[in-house]
Scaffold this motif. Structure first.
Motif, PDB file in Angstrom:
ATOM      1  N   LYS A   1       1.467  61.449  17.979  1.00  0.00           N
ATOM      2  CA  LYS A   1       1.748  61.276  16.641  1.00  0.00           C
ATOM      3  C   LYS A   1       0.964  62.192  15.790  1.00  0.00           C
ATOM      4  CE  LYS A   1       0.415  57.531  13.703  1.00  0.00           C
ATOM      5  NZ  LYS A   1      -0.352  56.155  13.605  1.00  0.00           N
ATOM      6  N   THR A   2      -0.213  62.533  15.979  1.00  0.00           N
ATOM      7  CA  THR A   2      -1.144  63.263  15.221  1.00  0.00           C
ATOM      8  C   THR A   2      -0.643  64.782  15.014  1.00  0.00           C
ATOM      9  OG1 THR A   2      -2.588  63.634  16.972  1.00  0.00           O
ATOM     10  CG2 THR A   2      -3.047  61.630  15.459  1.00  0.00           C
ATOM     11  N   THR A   3       0.055  65.226  16.026  1.00  0.00           N
ATOM     12  CA  THR A   3       0.281  66.626  16.055  1.00  0.00           C
ATOM     13  C   THR A   3       1.750  66.705  15.274  1.00  0.00           C
ATOM     14  OG1 THR A   3      -0.389  66.861  18.377  1.00  0.00           O
ATOM     15  CG2 THR A   3       1.578  68.087  17.520  1.00  0.00           C
ATOM     16  N   LEU A   4       2.442  65.689  15.455  1.00  0.00           N
ATOM     17  CA  LEU A   4       3.950  65.620  14.381  1.00  0.00           C
ATOM     18  C   LEU A   4       3.610  65.519  12.997  1.00  0.00           C
ATOM     19  CD1 LEU A   4       6.423  64.216  16.772  1.00  0.00           C
ATOM     20  CD2 LEU A   4       6.175  66.388  16.293  1.00  0.00           C
ATOM     21  N   GLU A   5       2.493  64.570  12.631  1.00  0.00           N
ATOM     22  CA  GLU A   5       2.308  64.287  11.170  1.00  0.00           C
ATOM     23  C   GLU A   5       2.543  65.252  10.036  1.00  0.00           C
ATOM     24  OE1 GLU A   5       0.185  60.819   9.945  1.00  0.00           O
ATOM     25  OE2 GLU A   5      -0.745  60.671  11.905  1.00  0.00           O
ATOM     26  N   PRO A   6       1.691  66.484  10.365  1.00  0.00           N
ATOM     27  CA  PRO A   6       1.981  67.425   9.422  1.00  0.00           C
ATOM     28  C   PRO A   6       3.093  68.287   8.990  1.00  0.00           C
ATOM     29  CG  PRO A   6      -0.025  67.878  10.607  1.00  0.00           C
ATOM     30  CD  PRO A   6       0.778  66.756  11.399  1.00  0.00           C
ATOM     31  N   TYR A   7       4.079  68.087   9.816  1.00  0.00           N
ATOM     32  CA  TYR A   7       5.260  68.553   9.951  1.00  0.00           C
ATOM     33  C   TYR A   7       6.301  67.467   9.604  1.00  0.00           C
ATOM     34  CZ  TYR A   7       2.745  72.200  12.734  1.00  0.00           C
ATOM     35  OH  TYR A   7       1.718  72.729  13.133  1.00  0.00           O
ATOM     36  N   LEU A   8       6.291  66.484   9.460  1.00  0.00           N
ATOM     37  CA  LEU A   8       7.186  65.432   9.218  1.00  0.00           C
ATOM     38  C   LEU A   8       8.161  65.777   8.141  1.00  0.00           C
ATOM     39  CD1 LEU A   8       5.540  62.122  10.523  1.00  0.00           C
ATOM     40  CD2 LEU A   8       7.197  63.707  11.711  1.00  0.00           C
ATOM     41  N   ASP A   9       7.605  66.316   7.041  1.00  0.00           N
ATOM     42  CA  ASP A   9       8.354  66.418   5.952  1.00  0.00           C
ATOM     43  C   ASP A   9       9.218  67.203   6.039  1.00  0.00           C
ATOM     44  OD1 ASP A   9       6.780  64.369   4.244  1.00  0.00           O
ATOM     45  OD2 ASP A   9       5.245  65.803   3.214  1.00  0.00           O
ATOM     46  N   GLY A  10       8.967  68.750   6.466  1.00  0.00           N
ATOM     47  CA  GLY A  10       9.649  69.606   6.732  1.00  0.00           C
ATOM     48  C   GLY A  10      10.874  69.434   7.717  1.00  0.00           C
ATOM     49  N   LEU A  11      10.289  68.496   8.750  1.00  0.00           N
ATOM     50  CA  LEU A  11      11.647  68.298  10.061  1.00  0.00           C
ATOM     51  C   LEU A  11      12.358  67.348   9.432  1.00  0.00           C
ATOM     52  CD1 LEU A  11       9.219  67.498  12.893  1.00  0.00           C
ATOM     53  CD2 LEU A  11      10.978  69.321  12.709  1.00  0.00           C
ATOM     54  N   LEU A  12      12.166  66.342   8.709  1.00  0.00           N
ATOM     55  CA  LEU A  12      13.138  65.390   8.131  1.00  0.00           C
ATOM     56  C   LEU A  12      13.932  65.876   6.983  1.00  0.00           C
ATOM     57  CD1 LEU A  12      13.423  62.475   9.240  1.00  0.00           C
ATOM     58  CD2 LEU A  12      11.140  63.580   9.785  1.00  0.00           C
ATOM     59  N   ASP A  13      13.253  66.862   6.169  1.00  0.00           N
ATOM     60  CA  ASP A  13      13.999  67.295   5.349  1.00  0.00           C
ATOM     61  C   ASP A  13      15.208  68.221   5.621  1.00  0.00           C
ATOM     62  OD1 ASP A  13      14.495  68.206   2.209  1.00  0.00           O
ATOM     63  OD2 ASP A  13      13.773  69.968   3.054  1.00  0.00           O
ATOM     64  N   HIS A  14      14.907  68.908   6.803  1.00  0.00           N
ATOM     65  CA  HIS A  14      15.887  69.696   7.262  1.00  0.00           C
ATOM     66  C   HIS A  14      16.934  68.927   7.984  1.00  0.00           C
ATOM     67  CE1 HIS A  14      13.347  72.956   6.331  1.00  0.00           C
ATOM     68  NE2 HIS A  14      14.302  73.935   6.426  1.00  0.00           N
ATOM     69  N   LEU A  15      16.562  68.076   8.822  1.00  0.00           N
ATOM     70  CA  LEU A  15      17.362  67.186   9.593  1.00  0.00           C
ATOM     71  C   LEU A  15      18.445  66.302   8.522  1.00  0.00           C
ATOM     72  CD1 LEU A  15      14.885  66.117  12.349  1.00  0.00           C
ATOM     73  CD2 LEU A  15      17.128  67.586  12.505  1.00  0.00           C
ATOM     74  N   LEU A  16      17.659  65.883   7.499  1.00  0.00           N
ATOM     75  CA  LEU A  16      18.739  65.187   6.442  1.00  0.00           C
ATOM     76  C   LEU A  16      19.884  65.940   6.139  1.00  0.00           C
ATOM     77  CD1 LEU A  16      16.021  63.105   4.474  1.00  0.00           C
ATOM     78  CD2 LEU A  16      17.852  62.076   5.958  1.00  0.00           C
ATOM     79  N   ARG A  17      19.375  67.338   5.928  1.00  0.00           N
ATOM     80  CA  ARG A  17      20.485  68.051   5.526  1.00  0.00           C
ATOM     81  C   ARG A  17      21.693  68.388   6.448  1.00  0.00           C
ATOM     82  NH1 ARG A  17      16.527  71.162   2.660  1.00  0.00           N
ATOM     83  NH2 ARG A  17      16.387  73.094   4.391  1.00  0.00           N
ATOM     84  N   LEU A  18      21.318  68.310   7.881  1.00  0.00           N
ATOM     85  CA  LEU A  18      22.162  68.464   8.941  1.00  0.00           C
ATOM     86  C   LEU A  18      23.062  67.260   8.875  1.00  0.00           C
ATOM     87  CD1 LEU A  18      20.334  70.001  11.861  1.00  0.00           C
ATOM     88  CD2 LEU A  18      21.622  71.111  10.188  1.00  0.00           C
ATOM     89  N   LEU A  19      22.676  65.967   8.484  1.00  0.00           N
ATOM     90  CA  LEU A  19      23.475  64.912   8.466  1.00  0.00           C
ATOM     91  C   LEU A  19      24.748  64.995   7.415  1.00  0.00           C
ATOM     92  CD1 LEU A  19      20.894  61.905   8.459  1.00  0.00           C
ATOM     93  CD2 LEU A  19      22.133  62.721  10.425  1.00  0.00           C
ATOM     94  N   ARG A  20      24.770  65.917   6.507  1.00  0.00           N
ATOM     95  CA  ARG A  20      25.832  66.338   5.765  1.00  0.00           C
ATOM     96  C   ARG A  20      26.742  67.329   6.301  1.00  0.00           C
ATOM     97  NH1 ARG A  20      21.326  65.368   2.079  1.00  0.00           N
ATOM     98  NH2 ARG A  20      20.996  67.576   1.710  1.00  0.00           N
TER      99      ARG A  20
END
Length: 914
Positions: free
Chosen positions: A287-306
């Protein structure tokens, strides 16, 4: 050649050697076939050789180099058909599978094979240079197993796993840097796929060179060709799995900052594969490894949902679900953005082509629910369950993928809601029970046409049986397995509240499932469910209720029936686990003398068959020729047997724990096996026998002395065993004899003290392999001094010597005994000799002289155990209090000593002293 291979396979191994001389004549058949370009017959000849190489690879030893050279010429001859080239490759790979040593000794085998594999791997996309056709295709699961590039990749994987990194890495990395610099995209693609193929087999050597490997892979994520970028994602995904832990901990910044931008690629297939690689990385990340990258990850993945491509949307949902599962509560920040989108997908009435997308949305929503928890979800949790119910009620087609996804979604929501899930069981259980109660769909196939037809159908497995062929519909069995696994979840989560379903499940699913011989996974899932169902029923009715007694009688009878020997050893081990976990649920005196006799009868048969398997393997080993390695089947068989013995041991332990000495009459029927095992050259057998002797000592008290002729010498020999695990078991047994064996064992355990000290002084006594034996010896010495001091000459000398065996910082079971004894030495009390009035006698504190003499060392040993948390709770508090006393009594400079220890240890110890 085909006839000779068939004949050779049919004769006994001992008789095969007399035909080794025929190899030269057999191999002479090959060159003329190649010269005339007869691909079909050359291909058949190579298949016959493959069969011979599997049976007796060393028969080719004298001519192996010539065969290697010939096979390489076939592989690289593009005028020959692909099948014959691949058969030549398969022949060479078969030698690696069955005699890796012979391959490694050949001067050109490894380098030539690596070169040819890499060459074959460049044979890709010949009519699609710009990858336009590849990128336009939406069939991501197209069958490619017969293509050259796939054959090359699979062979590289086998070479790496069989020959190891030391052999494979030098020739591979002789090519890869050049291939990565090539102007031909197929070379770059092949190099990246090679890294994916070899990383598992070369893990040990590659792990220390990941900086260099990543320096080759990461730039490929920006390659102008989409298939190279795809291959770069593939390599990173595979490495994230094969180097799990290291990749996530040390290289998270390199991996994530470079792969996240690839999600914006112009090509949907590259986008999808980048998201898939992120699944591999994130499922192994903290969890601690992923936390700093969550914003970038989710932003890009949300775009893929479209994305206009449905397969990209589906992969994005799977990746989001994986990230939620790993990020846990940290994912709560994105809940308000994502969950409404998922609800919208689930609420929309969609056509058939969108069913998988909705299934992925269900999976994603329930994994997010599991990550953030019931409290964060609030009303959404109940709304989601109602949505799932609505979807379930509208599923009409048997092939609707939402059905299978729903089953797992219900299981997750049960874990989220806990007891609040109970009202939904009436809707959830009927379809689950229908799947779990399904019977096997079996067809007896009489003729070749029928067999051919069934071979073409998906979801059927064909099993030869006594000259006939049986077709088994595997899709039904897989659904039955999955449904039974979910029953385990419900019983575990809902406990007593699941009671209304227990009897029906036990009678119609779990107990019949134990003997469902068509599908071992169903049997295993059934075995896991039985203890959980018993626990649910007991929580509802009570331990000694008539209802519980009736269910237990029925259940135990069925369990004992499936403990008999069978072909599937790993499944038999699961049956023993089912037995001991069930006995553990019911508790004390849950077995009658007849039950125990029946158990011993089953165990006796199992042990006899185990001995026969071991004897057969020894015979095969004696017939093994130079360079031949144990086959994978043999290695797996040995591992299965070890697991079986371990689970049998736990079964004996559980019976002794709950039945005590009443088990001895039945158990003693197996004494001939213990006598054989305890002196066997196989360390696993010795350990098995030692552990059961430990149980006799632990749970049968002074009655264990009846069997002292079977116990004493094995314990002495065990403490001197070269295998650390066996020393540990023997040392533990001596300590238990001191603690629970009574007066009869007191002289014996006192006599064991010198040997226990020797265990603590073996070379590398504190290293990983040996430390548990060392710490058990330390604890056992403390038990002897605590319980049998009267039999120990020169007690003070022994105590002083014992202090040198501390600390105990690995074994959480041994540590409390050692440190509580140490605390008692520190806190010894005596009468004050200056007090003459009998009514005013006072006591004064006086630590054991040996402890006072080694006060600094004792304080350090306590500090290290507190920091390692091998002593916890009241034990830690008691020992820490004794340490305070020691500091005061012996004028220990605690601050100075602490400065010599790690900051973590200092912080832990200070917390106890504040």
């Amino acid at each position: 050649m085909e006839a000779f291979a068939s004949f050779f396979r049919s004769i006994e191994r001992k008789s095969q050697k007399k035909y080794y001389g025929a190899v030269a004549e057999i191999l002479n058949i090959l060159p003329p076939l190649k010269e005339v370009g007869d691909s079909d017959n050359l291909s058949k000849a190579l298949v016959a050789l493959i069969e011979l190489a599997e049976i007796a690879p060393t028969m080719f030893k004298a001519l192996f180099h010539s065969l290697v050279q010939f096979s390489i010429t076939v592989i690289q001859d593009k005028d020959l058909g692909d099948q014959v080239r691949q058969n030549a490759l398969e022949l060479m790979a078969t030698f690696a599978d069955y005699n890796a040593a012979m391959c490694k000794k050949d001067p050109s085998y490894t380098s030539d094979m690596v070169t040819q594999c890499l060459s074959l791997m460049t044979d890709i996309g010949m009519d699609d240079d710009d990858a336009a056709e590849w990128n336009a295709s939406e069939d991501l699961d197209v069958e490619e197993s017969d293509l050259n590039h796939v054959a090359g990749e699979q062979c590289m994987d086998r070479l790496a796993n069989k020959l190891g990194g030391q052999a494979v890495l030098p020739p591979t990395f002789n090519w890869l840097p050049r291939m990565m610099q090539s102007s031909a995209w197929r070379d770059r693609h092949a190099a990246l796929m090679a890294i994916s193929a070899i990383s598992e087999g070369c893990r040990d050597l590659m792990e220390g060179e990941l900086d260099k490997v990543l320096a080759l892979v990461v730039p490929a994520l920006r390659d102008p060709h989409p298939r190279v970028r795809w291959a770069g994602c593939n390599a990173l995904g595979q490495m994230s799995t094969d180097f799990a832990g290291t990749m996530q901990e040390k290289y998270h910044n390199i991996v994530l900052t470079n792969i996240i931008p690839v999600l914006d690629s112009a090509e949907p297939r590259v986008q999808s594969h980048a998201a898939a690689a992120l699944v591999n990385f994130c499922e192994e990340a903290q969890k601690t490894t992923l936390e700093p990258y969550l914003d970038g990850l989710l932003d890009h993945l949300l775009r893929l949902l479209r994305s206009p491509k449905r397969y990209v949307q589906e992969q994005a949902l799977s990746t989001i679900a994986t990230i939620a599962d790993s990020a846990e509560t940290a994912f709560g920040k994105y809940y308000d953005t994502l969950m409404p989108l998922l609800f919208n997908v689930l609420r929309e009435e969609q056509s058939k082509e969108f069913r998988l997308l909705r299934a992925k949305a269900m999976e994603c929503a329930t994994l997010i629910a599991l990550a953030v928890g019931k409290q964060r979800m609030g009303q959404d949790a109940l709304d989601l369950v109602q949505l799932l119910g609505h979807i379930q009620s509208n599923i009409l087609d048997a092939d609707d993928p939402q059905s299978q996804y729903l089953l797992h979604c219900w299981g997750r929501m049960c874990r989220v809601l806990g007891q609040d899930f109970i009202p939904y069981l009436p809707s959830v259980m009927p379809p689950l029970m229908e799947l779990a109660s399904a019977k096997a769909d079996i067809q007896l196939l009489d003729d070749e046409e029928q067999i051919a037809n069934f071979e073409q159908e998906e979801g059927w497995e064909l099993v030869p049986l006594k000259g006939k062929v049986i077709g088994i519909k595997t899709s039904i069995l897989e659904d039955k397995h999955m449904a039974t696994e979910l029953i385990v979840v419900y019983a575990q989560q809902l406990a007593a509240a699941f009671e209304p379903y227990v009897l029906e499940i036990m009678q119609n699913v779990s107990l019949p499932g134990l003997a469902f011989f068509f599908h071992d996974p169903v049997r295993v899932a059934s075995a896991k469910s039985v203890p959980m169902l018993l626990n649910s029923y007991m929580k509802a009715h009570g331990e000694r209720s008539p209802q519980m007694a009736k269910l237990w009688e029925l259940t135990l009878e069925k369990i004992l029936e499936v403990l008999t020997p069978e072909i599937s050893i790993d499944t038999l081990a699961e049956m023993y686990q089912c037995f001991y976990e069930s006995v553990e649920v019911i508790g004390k005196d849950s077995l009658t003398p007849m039950h125990m006799q029946n158990f011993i009868e089953a165990a006796k048969g199992t042990l006899l068959e185990y001995q026969q398997r071991v004897e057969k393997r020894l015979e095969e080993q004696q017939e093994t020729e130079d360079g031949e390695e144990e086959s994978e089947d043999t290695i797996f068989a040995i591992e299965d047997d070890q697991t079986l013995l371990s689970d049998m041991n736990k079964a004996f332990h559980t019976i002794f724990k709950n039945q005590g000495s009443s088990f001895l009459p039945a158990w003693s029927r197996l004494l001939p096996f213990y006598t054989t095992f305890i002196t066997n050259a196989d360390s696993t057998q010795r350990q098995w026998a030692l552990c059961i002797m430990d149980d006799v000592l632990e749970f049968c008290g002074d009655q264990s002395w009846t069997y002292q002729d079977h116990i004493r010498q094995p314990l002495i020999d065990g403490m001197r065993d070269e295998v650390p695990a066996n020393r540990q078991a023997a040392c533990y047994g001596v300590g238990i004899a001191a603690q629970k064996g009574g007066q009869a064992w007191s002289s014996f355990v006192a006599e064991c003290l010198p040997t226990l000290f020797q265990v603590c002084q073996v070379p590398n006594a504190r290293e990983d392999d040996h430390v548990f034996a060392t710490e058990n010896a330390c604890a056992s010495i403390s038990k002897i001094l605590q319980s049998n001091a009267a039999k120990v000459p020169n007690v003070q000398d022994v105590v002083a010597h014992w202090l040198n065996t501390l600390p105990v910082v690995n074994d959480e079971e041994a540590a409390p005994y050692a440190y509580m004894f140490l605390a008692s030495l520190i806190d010894q009390y005596v009468f004050n000799p200056s007090s003459f009035d009998i009514f005013e006698l006072t006591i004064i504190h006086r630590s054991n002289p040996a402890v006072l003499a080694a006060a600094d060392k004792v304080f350090v040993a306590i500090a290290l155990a507190l920091e390692a948390e091998t002593i916890q709770g009241q034990t830690a508090t008691r020992v820490a209090a004794a340490a305070k006393t020691l500091v005061q009594t012996a004028n220990v400079d605690a601050r100075r000593i602490l400065t010599t220890l790690s900051p973590e240890t200092q912080q832990t110890v200070q917390a106890y002293f504040i």
